[in-house]
Design a protein around this motif. Structure first.
Motif, short mmCIF file in Angstrom:
data_model
loop_
_atom_site.label_atom_id
_atom_site.label_comp_id
_atom_site.label_asym_id
_atom_site.label_seq_id
_atom_site.Cartn_x
_atom_site.Cartn_y
_atom_site.Cartn_z
N UNK A 1 0.82 -1.21 0.00
CA UNK A 1 0.00 0.00 0.00
C UNK A 1 0.86 1.26 0.00
N UNK A 2 2.16 1.09 -0.13
CA UNK A 2 3.07 2.24 -0.04
C UNK A 2 2.79 3.25 -1.12
N UNK A 3 2.86 4.53 -0.75
CA UNK A 3 2.63 5.62 -1.69
C UNK A 3 3.69 5.60 -2.78
N UNK A 4 3.30 5.79 -4.05
CA UNK A 4 4.30 5.84 -5.12
C UNK A 4 5.32 6.94 -4.85
N UNK A 5 6.59 6.66 -5.14
CA UNK A 5 7.66 7.60 -4.82
C UNK A 5 7.47 8.94 -5.51
N UNK A 6 6.85 8.95 -6.69
CA UNK A 6 6.66 10.21 -7.41
C UNK A 6 5.72 11.15 -6.67
N UNK A 7 4.89 10.62 -5.78
CA UNK A 7 3.92 11.45 -5.06
C UNK A 7 4.19 11.46 -3.55
N UNK A 8 5.38 11.01 -3.15
CA UNK A 8 5.67 10.85 -1.72
C UNK A 8 5.64 12.16 -0.96
N UNK A 9 5.84 13.28 -1.64
CA UNK A 9 5.84 14.58 -0.96
C UNK A 9 4.45 15.16 -0.81
N UNK A 10 3.45 14.51 -1.39
CA UNK A 10 2.08 15.00 -1.33
C UNK A 10 1.25 14.14 -0.38
N UNK A 11 0.37 14.75 0.41
CA UNK A 11 -0.47 13.95 1.30
C UNK A 11 -1.59 13.25 0.54
N UNK A 12 -1.95 12.08 1.02
CA UNK A 12 -3.11 11.37 0.49
C UNK A 12 -4.36 12.00 1.09
N UNK A 13 -5.19 12.60 0.24
CA UNK A 13 -6.38 13.29 0.73
C UNK A 13 -7.33 12.35 1.45
N UNK A 14 -7.36 11.08 1.03
CA UNK A 14 -8.25 10.12 1.67
C UNK A 14 -7.80 9.77 3.09
#
Length: 390
Positions: A118-131
């Protein structure tokens, strides 16, 4: 007499002329009889339940029209995410959120993710998951997603997943010193976990830089020490009396300062860590929000481990403080001690602050440790997690 055999009953017909014509009559009659029997058998068989052809469902005009709509040429493949509790979620190409109103989950290409990853993709790691955010008066607080994902799962740092000697190093105090924060983010290897002080400055800037660099992140929340209020961790210190009564506003203020963290680490807090009545609501809040708690290991009187186990809260405790003495030689000795602990029991956790001498010592030691077969892993990899799934 033979001619009479071929006359229909009740009718008088002229005799059949010639042998050839008389011989064809019985053959035709027999063929007709066989055909009638065969047709009846087929009809009977088709009427049986097992042989009945499946009904053909009528196609609605809207479906016919929908089939004629061409897919966009640049459409990205969907993602089929297997959920821990069973079933799956069709998500967009980056796997970050479920698709909405996708009439047919089988259209387009489907990429199956590794189950349980379930790890966040590295390309988006600096952005929070809104969900995974709850909007509150204190800012966005981490929360479990409706699909069961936890911040601990999504923001966890990457590592090999193999056995061997593993060490987690947590460098805290980011946001307090701008130069120290910059050096920690830019110079420390990705496996080192970064802890951000809730009272610090430019936290979002350093958080994004750290996440882009592959670092796992903790929030350093001020908690009541012994000697409070003469000894204070800051204006938003979580006090024992408030925590025991379930008043967690100061904690929520700290938690709303940054996002994308896997858990909370204490800043001071020796008295709170020694009080089970205060730890119970605090660790319950961690578990409810899908976070881990890291005890920095500075208090020998801490009861956090036992209370965390009772609450089902993901938990880790540091084995030693690396830079209690900031002299480079002392830091090097502590790192050697940390390595001996890890070789003795397989894993170890050390904590430090973002001082220049600490950053220098940890950076150089990590590079050498890799050559000795030691893997530097994020702290979540060494935490006890009662919800961990294989």
């Amino acid at each position: 007499m033979r001619e009479e055999l071929y006359r229909p009953l009740g009718q008088t017909l002229a005799p059949v002329a010639g042998t050839r014509r008389r011989a064809r009559g019985p053959w035709l009659g027999g063929a007709c009889l066989v055909a009638l029997v065969a047709a009846g058998s087929v009809a009977t068989a088709l009427m049986q339940p097992g042989f009945a052809p499946p009904p053909v469902a009528p196609i609605a005009p809207s479906e016919v029209v929908a089939q004629k709509v061409a897919e966009p040429a640049e459409r990205q493949p969907n993602v089929l995410r297997m959920e821990p509790g069973g079933g799956f979620t069709i998500a967009d190409a980056d796997g970050r959120r479920p698709l909405v109103d996708d009439g047919n989950p089988l259209t387009g290409s489907i990429r199956v993710l590794e189950p349980g990853s379930l790890r966040q993709p590295s390309a988006f790691a600096h952005l929070p998951e809104q969900a995974l955010l709850e909007q509150t008066d204190f800012g966005p607080l981490p929360v479990r997603g409706t699909d069961g994902r936890r911040p601990l799962d999504v923001y966890a740092g990457d590592w090999s997943g193999t056995g061997g000697t593993r060490i987690a190093i947590v460098v805290g105090g980011l946001g307090v010193s701008q130069s120290g924060s910059m050096r920690a983010v830019e110079e420390l290897p990705a496996g080192v976990t970064l802890a951000f002080a809730a009272e610090g400055n430019s936290l979002d800037r350093w958080l994004q830089a750290g996440r882009r660099g592959g670092h796992e992140v903790l929030l350093q929340a001020p908690m009541e020490p012994f000697g409070y209020p003469n000894v204070s961790a800051g204006p938003h210190t979580l006090k024992v009396a408030d925590a025991a009564a379930g008043r967690l506003d100061d904690l929520h203020w700290s938690m709303g300062r940054i996002t994308n963290y896997v858990g909370v680490m204490n800043y001071m807090g020796a008295r709170l860590n020694a009080d089970p009545a205060a730890l119970q609501p605090f660790l319950g809040e961690m578990s409810k929000r899908g976070l881990l708690y890291l005890d920095d290991g500075t208090s020998p009187r801490s009861e956090a481990r036992d209370v965390a186990l009772a609450n089902g809260t993901p938990f880790a405790a540091a084995d030693l403080v690396i830079d209690a003495d900031r002299e480079p030689e002392a830091i090097a000795r502590q790192l050697d001690v940390l390595e001996r602990i890890a070789r003795a029991k397989g894993t170890a956790i050390g904590t430090a602050s973002a001082f220049d001498a600490s950053i220098d010592g940890i950076r150089d030691w990590v590079a050498a440790a890799a050559e000795r077969g030691i893997e530097i892993v994020p702290v979540s990899a060494l935490a006890f997690d009662p919800e961990a799934r294989s």
